[in-house]
Design an enzyme around this catalytic site. Structure first.
Site, PDB file in Angstrom:
ATOM      1  CG  ASN A 163      -2.355   0.618   0.730  1.00 33.01           C
ATOM      2  OD1 ASN A 163      -2.374   1.730   0.213  1.00 33.01           O
ATOM      3  ND2 ASN A 163      -3.452  -0.094   0.929  1.00 33.01           N
ATOM      4  CG  HIS A 184      -2.252  -6.723  -4.989  1.00 35.41           C
ATOM      5  ND1 HIS A 184      -3.279  -6.650  -5.905  1.00 35.41           N
ATOM      6  CD2 HIS A 184      -2.044  -5.463  -4.555  1.00 35.41           C
ATOM      7  CE1 HIS A 184      -3.661  -5.390  -6.025  1.00 35.41           C
ATOM      8  NE2 HIS A 184      -2.933  -4.647  -5.213  1.00 35.41           N
ATOM      9  CD  GLU A 209      -4.789  -4.880  -2.115  1.00 33.68           C
ATOM     10  OE1 GLU A 209      -3.778  -4.200  -1.908  1.00 33.68           O
ATOM     11  OE2 GLU A 209      -5.727  -4.470  -2.819  1.00 33.68           O
TER      12      GLU A 209
HETATM   13  C1  BGC Z   1      -4.438  -0.239  -4.481  1.00 34.04           C
HETATM   14  C2  BGC Z   1      -5.009   0.283  -5.774  1.00 34.04           C
HETATM   15  C3  BGC Z   1      -4.039  -0.022  -6.878  1.00 34.04           C
HETATM   16  C4  BGC Z   1      -3.775  -1.508  -6.902  1.00 34.04           C
HETATM   17  C5  BGC Z   1      -2.755  -1.895  -7.943  1.00 34.04           C
HETATM   18  C6  BGC Z   1      -4.214  -1.694  -4.607  1.00 34.04           C
HETATM   19  O1  BGC Z   1      -3.646  -2.185  -3.436  1.00 34.04           O
HETATM   20  O2  BGC Z   1      -5.276   0.040  -3.393  1.00 34.04           O
HETATM   21  O3  BGC Z   1      -5.224   1.673  -5.682  1.00 34.04           O
HETATM   22  O4  BGC Z   1      -4.543   0.390  -8.116  1.00 34.04           O
HETATM   23  O5  BGC Z   1      -3.305  -1.920  -5.657  1.00 34.04           O
HETATM   24  O6  BGC Z   1      -1.600  -1.179  -7.764  1.00 34.04           O
END
Ligand code: BGC
Length: 349
Positions: free
Chosen positions: A80, A177, A313
């Site tokens: 993050n 992720h 996440e």
């Molecule tokens: C974020 C998103 C981002 C994505 C891919 C996520 O953890 O909150 O804002 O677009 O990751 O980077």
């Protein structure tokens, strides 16, 4: 239970990437790459007994290197956002690599997810991945020894256990992720999935997705998933927070004491009948509705369009280094970071 190893291709420098497949007696399986300790596929049973791969992702190493979106990856050493991109620890300032909007360090500028991890088979149901993050990489202090264990149980629980220690005081925050679609990676929109979040508060952000401080109650807002709502029901509601982020992309404060494994989310797709329950020891979970997915081709060339996958996440809250009111993830030299997150699958009656 069994673990099988297959070649998945090669890095530009010739390093071979392997895929480890953990399979249980009912033929559900988790496929994990040495590139980024990435969950590349996750086959689970639907209501008719068929297997569906419920995670988005790619078929080649090259795609993971060039088009990531952090698909399925282990993200760290600080997932993050940190903004501005710097840490101050014991009076010393550490500038971090900026990779978003000219001010922010997002997902540690892509360190863990692009690293080649070592793998060992721990058991017939468990593979451990390890990576040494060098002192100063993207600005983060300390040599960090990181391990991630993936275990798939006979009752379809994918357990992910993280451990890390560093030789300097440093901030540590790891997540997985994965983008999930409980109808299968090629099934299109996730907006009809029904979502429950075990969270009474969330952390509001500014127009750059950086927490503005403190928590807000979800009650009476489109962020209230304390009872089940479809993801799509209120995602376009007129609400400043949804406007800032283009749909759900927020940290929710998981109910109960961090440190204990407790429910964070439960998601159901009526179409497949697949239910995914997320449990974690961590304080928060980022519910990201795949708003920025832009149609790039994924597995079997299927375009990953906006909101065809969602992420849950688990994490310490974003920008914790600048927010003393958030649970701390500053670890002393030699102090162990440990966390566990479980993605548990079942079929709705
Ligand atoms: C974020 C998103 C981002 C994505 C891919 C996520 O953890 O909150 O804002 O677009 O990751 O980077």
């Amino acid at each position: 239970m069994s673990v099988e190893r297959q070649s998945f291709g090669f890095m530009p420098d010739g390093t071979e990437i392997f895929k480890y497949i953990i399979t249980n007696a009912s033929e559900c399986s988790a496929h994990v790459l040495t590139l980024g300790a990435t969950l590349q596929a996750l086959f689970m049973k639907d209501k008719d007994g068929g297997l569906r791969d419920v995670t988005l992702g790619f078929d080649t190493v090259e795609d993971y290197l060039t088009r990531s979106d952090y698909q399925g990856a282990t993200v760290g050493p600080y997932c993050n956002r940190i903004s501005p991109a710097e840490l101050t620890i014991n009076g010393t300032s550490y500038p971090l690599t900026v990779n978003e909007r000219g001010i922010t360090c997002l997902h540690a500028a892509g360190e863990c997810n692009l690293a080649v991890w070592k793998a060992i088979v721990v058991d017939a149901d468990c593979v451990e991945f390890s990576y040494l993050s060098p002192d100063g990489q993207n600005g983060f202090p300390g040599n960090k020894e990181i391990t991630v264990q993936y275990r798939l149980t006979e009752d379809d629980r994918l357990q992910i256990r993280y451990k890390a220690t560093a030789d300097k005081d440093t901030y540590l925050n790891f997540t997985n992720h994965s983008y999930f679609n409980l109808n299968g990676y090629a099934a299109g929109s996730i907006l009809s999935h029904s979502m429950t979040l075990f969270a009474d508060e969330y952390t509001p952000v500014d127009a750059n997705s950086i927490p503005t401080g403190g928590n807000l109650p979800v009650a009476g807002t489109p962020f209230d998933f304390t009872s089940a709502h479809s993801i799509g029901e209120r995602i376009e509601a007129e609400h400043e927070q949804l406007r800032f982020t283009g749909g759900y992309d927020h940290n929710f404060c998981v109910r109960g004491e961090p440190g204990a494994l407790r429910p964070a989310a439960e998601v159901l797709s009526k179409e497949s009948g697949i239910v995914m329950r997320v449990e974690t020891t961590l304080p928060g979970v980022q519910f990201y509705a795949g708003n920025f997915l832009s149609g790039i081709p994924g597995k079997a060339g299927v375009p990953m369009d906006k909101r065809t996958g969602f992420c849950l996440e688990t994490q310490y809250y974003p920008d914790t280094p600048h927010r003393p009111e958030f649970p701390s993830c500053l670890f002393k030299a030699g102090e162990a970071y440990e966390s566990e997150t479980v993605y548990a699958f079942s079929v709705a009656d």
